[in-house]
Design an enzyme around this catalytic site. Structure first.
Site, PDB file in Angstrom:
ATOM      1  N   HIS A 135      50.511  40.019  38.058  1.00 45.71           N
ATOM      2  CA  HIS A 135      49.965  40.009  39.311  1.00 45.71           C
ATOM      3  C   HIS A 135      48.464  39.834  39.471  1.00 45.71           C
ATOM      4  CE1 HIS A 135      49.222  41.246  43.652  1.00 45.71           C
ATOM      5  NE2 HIS A 135      50.613  40.837  43.802  1.00 45.71           N
ATOM      6  N   ASP A 184      58.736  40.689  42.824  1.00 50.22           N
ATOM      7  CA  ASP A 184      59.950  39.823  43.125  1.00 50.22           C
ATOM      8  C   ASP A 184      60.927  39.792  41.771  1.00 50.22           C
ATOM      9  OD1 ASP A 184      59.115  38.005  45.054  1.00 50.22           O
ATOM     10  OD2 ASP A 184      57.638  37.290  43.927  1.00 50.22           O
TER      11      ASP A 184
END
Ligand code: CMC
Length: 438
Positions: free
Chosen positions: A316, A373
């Protein structure tokens, strides 16, 4: 009021020295409620003739915002100051929607009024439904969602004044109410089933499940487990400050475009596998890996600089410790599968893959952790959603964040059209030669 507070300048200054001339450039610093100080570089070009360069905007703030805060080092996510863990535990998605739009959690009366109004706006304009007939049955639902949401701009254009707070609020409520209806219709078109209209006796998630899975010929029982799990996933995906799709919506909105068109631009950005498209990509990746004994092979592929493969659902831009949403989803994944009595070998495989990656030096050194996710697709699959609908689910939830940020951007007295600069590396100025001589 909160935005005004966010604009208070700090007493601190930042000084840059230009090496060739020894000239000092004194820059003001802006401090927010939380987070690092920000150096104001807006005057650099006008006063010193230079631009800043930051591809991917890793250190560039594009606006002041009072909606969401992330501390990526500590794994903190706040909506309007409230920790995501508390919101996920104690609130519904509709409460969070109210919070993100208006800045405070609703009272019971406010919530009832708001929810009733959202229910009131769930129907699509009749002629909008015909748009689906223009798509092939195998069209990806994200493509249909993007196209049909963009088409809403044709239905609500002349009558809307984006400078008017009332019109902005009406857009917000309409958009949030209609996105599940359009998303479900996209799915129905892809499976060649009749579109199921909204039933306003049902709450937000129940209504969506009904529009998606009910068929006229049979009775459909909405599972309370499914509706609760979906509500939680919607909360966790509702906003994430200036991510790629939200920044797209703000940038598009900064030009004064129709807001439905701005949301369609956000949907197109979200679809990318580096962003919201990762949830679909994770499931496809897990299916491709197939069994735990192949985890090392795929981890080696992800580390190989000559191989474009990345471990989907890992890494991320902001979180460098853990993604708090992933922690909540991981726990929910076990609970939901157990409650539904689903035994999915992909969950076992995902856990093995996570364990192997978290022990691997490459992932440890680069601070790559599972993101939102990684586990969400396993829950969606257990709830019966087809893989190509995963990013659509993300889009439904993130519509709330997009709308809140669009409205905040429109109301911000500092906002101007977004217009980045560039480092030009093309040919130097030259003259055109006659075509016969080229
Ligand atoms: N697998 C393997 N290596 C990775 C991965 C990964 N998933 N993610 C980052 N890296 C490596 C990357 O190769 C780079 O290595 P080096 O410094 O040697 O060149 C380093 O880690 C930094 O990566 P980056 O691409 O510069 O980082 P970024 O902040 O630009 O990208 C990201 C962030 C999320 C796009 C990226 O981590 C990624 O592609 N992850 C997989 C896709 C994914 O799961 N996306 C969902 C993000 S969370 C939800 C959302 O935003 O919608």
């Amino acid at each position: 009021m909160v935005l005004e507070k966010a604009k208070i300048m700090s007493e601190k200054r930042f000084t840059l020295t230009e090496e060739s001339t020894g000239k000092s450039i004194d820059l003001p610093i802006r401090s927010g409620t939380h987070g690092p100080d920000m150096i104001e570089v807006g005057s650099l070009y006008k006063e010193h003739g230079v631009f800043t360069y930051d591809p991917g905007y890793g250190t560039t703030g594009s606006c002041s915002s009072a909606i969401c805060f992330i501390d990526g080092e500590k794994g903190v996510l706040l909506f309007r100051g409230y920790p995501i863990e508390q919101l996920a535990e104690q609130c519904s998605f509709i409460e969070i929607t109210f919070l993100l739009l208006y800045g405070e959690l609703p009272t019971k009366t406010e919530l009832d009024e708001f929810e009733a109004d959202i229910r009131h706006h769930t129907m699509m304009p009749e002629s909008l439904g015909h748009f689906f007939n223009g798509f092939h049955h195998n069209a990806h639902p994200m493509a249909m969602l993007m196209g049909v949401v963009g088409s809403l701009s044709a239905f609500y254009h002349d009558r809307m004044d984006i400078k008017n707070p009332h019109d902005r609020d009406q857009f917000a409520r309409r958009m949030i109410a209609k996105i599940p209806t359009i998303a479900a219709a996209a799915y129905k078109h892809s499976v060649d089933q009749p579109i199921v209209p909204p039933n306003n006796d049902l709450n937000y998630c129940e209504n969506f499940l009904n529009m998606l899975f009910a068929v006229p010929a049979e009775r459909y029982e909405i599972s309370p487990v499914a509706s609760k799990a979906l509500d939680l996933l919607f909360i966790l995906h509702a906003d994430h400050e200036q991510n790629a799709s939200t920044s797209t919506v703000r940038l598009s909105g900064s030009a004064g475009t129709n807001p439905y068109a701005a949301i369609a631009a956000g949907i197109s950005t979200l679809w990318g596998p580096a962003h919201g498209g990762a949830n679909e990509a994770v499931l496809n990746m897990l299916e491709e890996i197939g069994s735990a004994d192949r985890c090392d092979e795929f981890i080696a592929k992800a580390k190989d600089k000559n191989d474009p493969f990345r471990l989907m659902g890992f890494g991320h831009r902001v979180y460098k410790n853990f993604d708090p949403r992933a922690t909540i989803i991981r726990k929910a994944c076990h609970e939901v599968l157990e409650e539904l009595g689903v035994d999915d070998p992909l969950l076992e495989l995902a856990m093995k893959l996570e364990e192997a990656a978290l022990k691997d030096e490459y992932f440890v050194n680069k601070k790559l952790y599972p993101n939102v996710d990684f586990y969400s697709g396993i829950i969606y699959k257990a709830l019966g959603f087809p893989t190509n609908m995963f990013t659509v689910l993300f889009a439904i939830a993130r519509t709330v964040g997009w709308v809140a940020h669009w409205a905040e951007g429109q109301a911000d007295p500092e906002a101007r059209i977004g217009r980045p600069r560039q480092n030009y590396i093309g040919e130097a100025k030259r003259d055109v030669t006659d075509i016969a001589k080229r």
